[in-house]
Every structure is written in C-alpha cells, then in structure tokens.
Write an enzyme that holds these catalytic residues in place. Sequence first.
Site, short mmCIF file in Angstrom:
data_model
loop_
_atom_site.label_atom_id
_atom_site.label_comp_id
_atom_site.label_asym_id
_atom_site.label_seq_id
_atom_site.Cartn_x
_atom_site.Cartn_y
_atom_site.Cartn_z
N THR A 185 0.84 -1.19 0.00
CA THR A 185 0.00 0.00 0.00
C THR A 185 0.88 1.25 0.00
OG1 THR A 185 -1.62 1.32 1.20
CG2 THR A 185 -0.25 -0.13 2.54
N GLU A 331 -4.73 -3.28 4.23
CA GLU A 331 -4.35 -3.99 5.46
C GLU A 331 -5.51 -4.76 6.09
OE1 GLU A 331 -3.65 -0.86 4.69
OE2 GLU A 331 -1.84 -0.10 5.64
N LYS A 441 -6.53 10.52 -1.84
CA LYS A 441 -6.87 9.42 -2.73
C LYS A 441 -7.60 9.95 -3.96
CE LYS A 441 -7.66 4.61 -2.07
NZ LYS A 441 -8.43 3.56 -1.43
N TRP A 446 -3.17 6.69 -4.54
CA TRP A 446 -2.70 7.59 -3.49
C TRP A 446 -1.72 8.65 -3.99
CZ3 TRP A 446 -5.34 7.64 0.79
CH2 TRP A 446 -5.96 6.48 1.25
P1 AMP Z 1 -6.32 1.20 0.26
O1 AMP Z 1 -5.45 0.56 1.25
O2 AMP Z 1 -5.59 1.78 -0.90
O3 AMP Z 1 -7.44 0.31 -0.13
O4 AMP Z 1 -6.99 2.47 0.95
C1 AMP Z 1 -7.69 2.39 2.16
C2 AMP Z 1 -8.18 3.75 2.54
O5 AMP Z 1 -9.10 4.23 1.56
C3 AMP Z 1 -8.92 3.83 3.84
O6 AMP Z 1 -8.06 3.89 4.95
C4 AMP Z 1 -9.71 5.12 3.66
O7 AMP Z 1 -8.90 6.27 3.89
C5 AMP Z 1 -10.07 5.06 2.19
N1 AMP Z 1 -11.40 4.46 2.00
C6 AMP Z 1 -11.69 3.18 1.71
N2 AMP Z 1 -13.02 3.02 1.59
C7 AMP Z 1 -13.59 4.22 1.83
C8 AMP Z 1 -14.94 4.71 1.86
N3 AMP Z 1 -15.99 3.94 1.59
N4 AMP Z 1 -15.13 6.02 2.18
C9 AMP Z 1 -14.07 6.83 2.43
N5 AMP Z 1 -12.79 6.43 2.41
C10 AMP Z 1 -12.55 5.14 2.11
#
Ligand code: AMP
Length: 544
Positions: A185, A331, A441, A446
């Site tokens: 990540t 994670e 994001k 990211w």
């Molecule tokens: P990733 O590890 O790239 O999947 O990103 C995870 C992060 O995406 C989370 O810690 C949040 O900050 C953001 N995220 C995931 N799902 C949502 C959602 N439904 N609404 C807002 N932020 C989200």
Amino acid sequence: MQGLIMNVPLTITAIMRHAEINHPATEIVSVTLDNPRHRYTYADAFRRTRQLANALSGYGINIGDRVATLAWNDYRHFELYYGISGIGAIIHTINPRLFSEQISYIINHAEDRLLFVDPLIVPVIEAFKDELKTVESCIVMTDEAHMPQTSLPNVQCYESFIAKASDNFSWPDLDENTASGLCYTSGTTGHPKGALYSHRGVILHAYASISPDVFNFSIGEVAMPVVPMFHVNAWGVPYAAPMVGAKLVLPGPKMGDGATLQALIEEERVSFSAGVPTVWLALLQYLSESGKSIESLNRVLIGGSACPESVMREFMDKHGVYVNHAWGMTETGPLGTVNTLKAGMEKLPDEQLYKIKMKQGRTLFGIEMKIVDDDNRELPRDGLASGLLKVRGPWVCADYFKMEGQSDVHDEQGWFATGDVATIDTEGYMQITDRAKDVIKSGGEWISSIDLENTAVGHPQVAEAAVIGIPHPKWAERPLLIVVKKEEQEVGKEEILAWLKDRVANWWVPDDVVFVDEIPHTATGKILKLALRKQFENYQFPNI
Ligand code: AMP
C-alpha cells in the site's frame, strides 16, 4: 478439553477442489488483449492452474518465494492467484499505475523471483528493468502469436511457460497460516508497505464476504469485479465466486471503458459488481449518452473512497441497481464495513435514508472496530464523537512484510490504527469524517501530500506549503496546494505549477494553488491539516 472436530486447514487450495467438483461447468469470461471474449470453465481454469503449478515448481519456485504479477483482471491472472498460492509461494500483485520508482522499490523489497506481466504493461517494466535486483525471468501473459517485441530479460510467454507442463499435480498440504499473497500500500507516509495475506485470512474473508449482508453471493450469481486484481485481491471476489459457484466476468484492460462494461453486463447477464467510485462514472456517462441499459445488474458494492451521493442515486433511482457503500483497506483484506440497512430503514423519508446510506456501514462478523481519542481512550458510539478508527480481526494484517516489530500503527492489544477518522452511531454505522494520514486518494490511487509539500517548498520563492485533498466529482479527491510566499517575494500560481510539473507525476500536480499569509501549526510545529481542511471546506476548484 478439546472438541472432537476435524482440524482441516483453511486453505485456498480447498476452494479449487470444491469448485472443480461442484461447479466444473461454471464459466469465467475475460477480456484480454489477444481475445475480446475469452470463455472457459472452472474445470478448464483449475486444470491449467495445475499445469502452472507444475511449471512453477519445475522452474524451482519454492514455498515462501515471491512471484509478482503486473496484470489486469483476466483468466491468466486468476490461474496465477491459485497456482502460486497453491504451491505455497506468495503471489505479489503490483499496481502498474504506481511510479516506476515505487514499482522497482517494491519488487526489490519483496525480492520477487518471477514477474508475470500483461503485454500492455511490458513497456512500463522495460523503463526500469535494470533496477530490478532479484527478478530472474519475465513471463508475458499472452501466447506466442501475440508476444510483443521486448527488451525484458529472460522473457517468454505464459502459454509457452505452461504448455509442456503436466496437468497432474498433487497440491501440498499447507498450514493454514502460510502466506498466500502480498500487496503493497502506498497509502501511508514513506515507502510503500507490504500487507502479507495468509490462506486462513483469505478463506475467512471469503466466507464473510459471500454472506447476505455483504456480497450476498449464491450459485446463480454473475460477478464482475471492476476493482483491479492488483488492489487487495479485487476485494476477494476471485476467491468468493468459485466458493459459491458464481460465474466470473473479468474486464481485463477495459475497466475504464463504459461501452465494454455495459456490453459485458448485458451479454453475460452480470448481476453483481464492485469498484471504487471513479470507475462507475464512465459507465454511468455511457448509459446516459447511449440510452442503453444494464438490466441484469442487481447490485454494486462501492468503496475505496467515499461514494458520492449522486453516483448512488443514479444507480438506484435511474437504473434500479442497489448500491452498498463499503469501507476497507489493503491492510484489512479489504472488507471492514458494509452499509446494509436494518429492518424498517428502507421506509425512512428519502433524505434520512440517504443520510444513512452514505455512511461506510457496520462491521462484518469477525471485524471489531472502535474510535479512540489522542490518548487511545475509546470514544462513545453516539454518532457525534469522532476519533481515530481502529480495527482488529482474523483477516487484518498484524504487521508489515519485513518490518515485523517496527509498526507504529499496531498497539499491544492487537488493534490496527487505520489512519481514518470516524464516528460510530448507536446502530453501529461507521462514518469516515476525516483522515489522519497525510495522503490524498485520487481515482483510487494515493498521492502523498508530504512529497508534494516538500517539492513545492523547494521552489526558491516558497516559504511554506501545505497540501490538502478537496472533494472532486470525478476523482473523489484532488490536491489543493496552499502556499506562503517568502517575504517580499513575488511568485504566481502558474510558475509554481510549472515547477511541480517538472518534478512529480502529471496526475499528482495540484488542481489549484492558493496563497495565504500563514499556515496553522500544532504546538509541536506540524501543519494543522484539520484546521486547514476546515478553513477550505467551501473551496471549489476553478476547473469544475
Ligand atoms: P487502500 O489501502 O488503498 O485500499 O486504501 C484504504 C483507505 O481508503 C482507507 O483507509 C480510507 O482512507 C479510504 N477508504 C476506503 N473506503 C472508503 C470509503 N468507503 N469512504 C471513504 N474512504 C474510504
């Protein structure tokens, strides 16, 4: 006293065995560069997976070795999911959209021995092939006829790699805690960090995901993951589908193409799909322009970024597609919460209903969640108090790969600090209200605000710079650069943007620059992002 129950390990191999016996004729339909509609069955897929396992073992891939994939969603990637994990090796799925420095860093960090790459992604790897320290051979995921000209080392095509291998293979009996997959990540500060999945975690996640309040999968299902197979195992769909015998539709490199998605949905009768908010805009736009329909599509799981209400309403009101908002992380395997309504809530007035549906939802059984204050004290679940979101559970990462014991996001009680700031209401619905981590994001990828700030501060006329994410209708969030000029210095927006364009990837360049006299700080001198986000809460990008 112990129960007298068989101690059968929970392994990915079991899904294969189950699907082959119970759902051999169920189809997997893929879009690939060499075939716009490749079609075969679970029986075909797992027969070829045994050939792949023989080829990998014959090559000398051992238990615990890392084998990388840089690939879209298709049947060969599906075979790699099962073949690599099935022999006890680790499938390392890599996001080809990362910067080349990030990709070469994670390949070297993971010490990948083989690299399976989609033909369309070959040029990405060629650009930095000399940086790769551990890759012995590259296998292009196509056949001889479609092999691109390439300068990659020790290269061959996938079909030749497996062609001579026998389809007779005896899968090893693995301990259920054996590592099965690796996914880095970049949603943290510093280098990308590796989430190392286990067979047991994947199976428990798959069990949880097929349940009615999550994917609600059954044997008649036709599932099309529009979330990439390099992003947290396409949210587990490639494991959940063969578990129930659901047909899989894999859109390959066409995930951002509204016309292809619509055609796949209609022709293959797709009933379930999942993806980040941005990917749906292309489909919705195509539907409104073409007047075509997506009648078979019954429901869509949207997560990865906050789902805009407009996207949810368009799906639900215009196309009759039910939307479930979900939250998760690399994670957390990824599913942590899903928003399903409790009895009676459907009848609430429209405004109240959507207020609930916009929340990220309640935890799946297995995941525990709480919010804490700065002193790690749990905050009330009253829908008002907001604090750092912590989770734990049997498919949540306990540590990062090759960083064991160094994590600053795991506490002694086994809780993982997500970096998200949230409220939890009395009914158990969690809502993300902010982010404590310094990343933005954009379209599911990211952007590091710290890297952007450091680059901006390198400009000779800039005294201080801060970057925050501002909501954006297409990309979910885009960066806004806030600048304090050096005393008695003049510099314009265009000049700063030009400076950044020369130094960061195109899609990282902020959408706007605003100049301020002062940036708020904490007592320890850190930029107070929370205050800045409040200050700019009504800000709108000029180009929207
Ligand atoms: P990733 O590890 O790239 O999947 O990103 C995870 C992060 O995406 C989370 O810690 C949040 O900050 C953001 N995220 C995931 N799902 C949502 C959602 N439904 N609404 C807002 N932020 C989200």
